[in-house]
Design an enzyme around this catalytic site. Structure first.
Site, PDB file in Angstrom:
ATOM      1  N   ASP A 123       0.822  -1.222   0.000  1.00 45.46           N
ATOM      2  CA  ASP A 123       0.000   0.000   0.000  1.00 45.46           C
ATOM      3  C   ASP A 123       0.858   1.274   0.000  1.00 45.46           C
ATOM      4  OD1 ASP A 123      -2.069  -1.791   0.250  1.00 45.46           O
ATOM      5  OD2 ASP A 123      -2.365  -1.454   2.395  1.00 45.46           O
ATOM      6  N   ARG A 140     -14.607  -1.804 -25.013  1.00 41.48           N
ATOM      7  CA  ARG A 140     -15.143  -1.718 -23.656  1.00 41.48           C
ATOM      8  C   ARG A 140     -14.427  -0.656 -22.828  1.00 41.48           C
ATOM      9  NH1 ARG A 140     -15.145  -8.206 -22.720  1.00 41.48           N
ATOM     10  NH2 ARG A 140     -17.266  -8.577 -23.440  1.00 41.48           N
ATOM     11  N   GLY A 174      -4.822  -1.306  -2.119  1.00 42.56           N
ATOM     12  CA  GLY A 174      -4.076  -0.117  -1.695  1.00 42.56           C
ATOM     13  C   GLY A 174      -4.637   0.450  -0.401  1.00 42.56           C
ATOM     14  N   ARG A 210       0.050  -8.616  -5.662  1.00 43.12           N
ATOM     15  CA  ARG A 210       1.145  -8.774  -4.691  1.00 43.12           C
ATOM     16  C   ARG A 210       1.739 -10.178  -4.726  1.00 43.12           C
ATOM     17  NH1 ARG A 210      -2.866  -8.556   0.601  1.00 43.12           N
ATOM     18  NH2 ARG A 210      -2.348 -10.679   1.115  1.00 43.12           N
TER      19      ARG A 210
HETATM   20  O1  F6P Z   1      -2.578  -4.083   3.136  1.00 34.46           O
HETATM   21  C1  F6P Z   1      -2.221  -4.797   2.005  1.00 34.46           C
HETATM   22  C2  F6P Z   1      -3.443  -5.261   1.259  1.00 34.46           C
HETATM   23  O2  F6P Z   1      -3.006  -5.913   0.084  1.00 34.46           O
HETATM   24  C3  F6P Z   1      -4.449  -4.174   0.950  1.00 34.46           C
HETATM   25  O3  F6P Z   1      -4.092  -3.430  -0.168  1.00 34.46           O
HETATM   26  C4  F6P Z   1      -5.722  -4.978   0.790  1.00 34.46           C
HETATM   27  O4  F6P Z   1      -6.870  -4.222   1.106  1.00 34.46           O
HETATM   28  C5  F6P Z   1      -5.550  -6.058   1.806  1.00 34.46           C
HETATM   29  O5  F6P Z   1      -4.159  -6.202   2.022  1.00 34.46           O
HETATM   30  C6  F6P Z   1      -6.142  -7.382   1.452  1.00 34.46           C
HETATM   31  O6  F6P Z   1      -5.935  -8.213   2.537  1.00 34.46           O
HETATM   32  P1  F6P Z   1      -6.091  -9.784   2.582  1.00 34.46           P
HETATM   33  O7  F6P Z   1      -4.896 -10.391   1.964  1.00 34.46           O
HETATM   34  O8  F6P Z   1      -6.164 -10.086   4.036  1.00 34.46           O
HETATM   35  O9  F6P Z   1      -7.333 -10.094   1.830  1.00 34.46           O
END
Ligand code: F6P
Length: 404
Positions: free
Chosen positions: A137, A170, A178, A313
């Site tokens: 984030d 589209r 984030g 991620r």
């Molecule tokens: O804080 C990191 C993050 O990837 C945020 O961007 C997102 O809202 C959250 O974690 C999602 O969390 P989880 O992996 O617990 O679903």
């Protein structure tokens, strides 16, 4: 120098890129100094349950060589557990007993703001800890490992989605992680030349988005010899309405840290655009002019939301994050030895190890929106009436410190 013989490594919160480099940085620096490091698995849940483990994994040279720094996620595992919230009056004693059982003198903990608040908590209870900033984030004060990897992936996904967007004419709304800040949406969106980027820091005016979409998308398709085009919106999951309300789906619930799970922003944006398209005669005219009009079947361009979610991620870490992770992990060991418990690594600058008090490090950092008008002048919409870029000139005095 603090007398430390064994360090426990914890990764906590959401996983991301660069964490394995942090682990390797810690392990190799410790090893070089004759200190052993061990994995405390699965974040703070693992710390709480350490006492029940039969053995811990020692990060010796052989074990470390089996960790691939460029792979995202964490070899140490994660959980979203805040120690202070565990319903056990003896939790801190239990943790200390677990550490004692395995001869662990200190901890290096990589995580975001919630993780950092536990670092503050544990340090104040006499457990030596150093915090390595981690979160995709990018909402901490220092750079956090994982941010660059996530931005790169958001850029790649956003760029790639253009081919299908264009094939079907589209409008694509890419909702990205984030949390309550828009760093990854902004940098990922600019990295992919998105047409519109919506950030939590700028309340969204959907009339502005709609008008921008019409002018950019319609003219793009009309200009094309094969009548093809797309319009890409990158929307941060934490975007808000003009009245400051988050645009998320309440039914998603909360995570173990007690945060609302944000999801649904993309769908909200889609609904707002579709609602306007359905009653706009200019849309009918556009559909007819482009030869797309099929009465009763295809009367407005399609708007689709795409949610890459955890993919942003996952996968591979960027080289930048691997670099940062190695040096931040190594720096954390040196800070521990120097007795700097309760601090967060900022970076290594030449031979300077920069650190900051963890309570300060975890204060939320939002996007500096004074920069936004610059991108608006280049044509990107941010869901507000465009503003003039007000700049000042600053001459750099002295050497510029940077890694790239
Ligand atoms: O804080 C990191 C993050 O990837 C945020 O961007 C997102 O809202 C959250 O974690 C999602 O969390 P989880 O992996 O617990 O679903």
């Amino acid at each position: 120098m603090a007398d430390i013989k064994r360090i426990g490594v914890i990764t906590s919160g959401g996983d991301c890129g660069g964490l394995n480099a942090v682990i390797k940085g810690v392990a190799r620096e410790a090893w070089a100094l004759g200190i052993e490091s061990v994995v405390i698995p699965n974040g703070y849940a693992g710390l709480y349950n350490l006492i029940d483990l039969e053995q811990v994994v020692v990060l010796n040279a052989e074990r470390v060589s089996r960790i691939e720094a460029s792979v995202a996620g964490s070899e140490a595992g994660h959980s979203r557990v805040k120690i202070s919230k565990i319903k056990d009056e003896k939790k801190y004693e239990r943790i200390k007993d677990g550490l004692k059982k395995f001869g662990i003198d200190a901890l290096i903990i990589s995580g975001g703001d919630d993780t950092g608040s536990v670092v503050v908590d544990l340090s104040s209870r006499g457990i030596p800890c150093i915090h390595v900033p981690k979160t995709m984030d990018l909402d901490l004060q220092p750079y956090s490992v994982g941010g660059d990897s996530a931005i790169n992936r958001i850029s790649i996904f956003t760029r790639d989605i253009k081919t299908t967007g264009m094939s079907h004419n589209r409008v694509i709304v890419m909702e990205v992680f984030g949390r309550y800040v828009g760093h990854t949406a902004l940098r990922g969106g600019i990295g992919a030349e998105a047409d519109c980027i919506l950030l939590p820091e700028i309340p969204v005016d959907f009339d502005v988005v709609y008008e921008h979409m019409k002018s950019v998308f319609f003219s793009r398709v009309l200009r094309s010899d094969v009548k093809a085009g797309t319009y890409i919106i990158v929307a941060a999951e934490g975007i808000k309405t003009a009245s400051g309300d988050l645009l998320y789906d309440e039914s998603a619930g909360v995570d173990a840290f007690g945060h609302k799970k944000l999801s649904g922003a993309g769908k909200y944006v889609r609904n707002q655009l579709e609602k306007r398209m359905k009653t706009d005669p200019a849309v009918t005219e556009f559909m007819k002019k482009t030869g797309m009009w099929a009465p009763g079947v295809y009367e407005i361009p399609e708007v689709r939301e795409v949610t890459p979610g955890h993919l942003v991620r996952s996968g591979a870490s960027s080289a930048f994050d691997v670099n940062f992770g190695h040096r931040a992990g190594a720096a954390a060991v040196l800070l521990l030895l120097e007795g700097k418990t309760g601090n967060t690594v900022v970076d290594v600058d030449g031979n300077k190890i920069i650190y900051i008090n963890t309570a300060e490090a975890i204060k939320r950092r939002e996007v500096d929106i004074s920069e936004i008008a610059l991108f608006e002048s280049l044509g990107t919409c941010f869901g507000r009436k465009t503003e003039k870029f007000k700049y000042e000139l600053v001459e750099q005095k002295g050497p510029i410190s940077r890694h790239l």
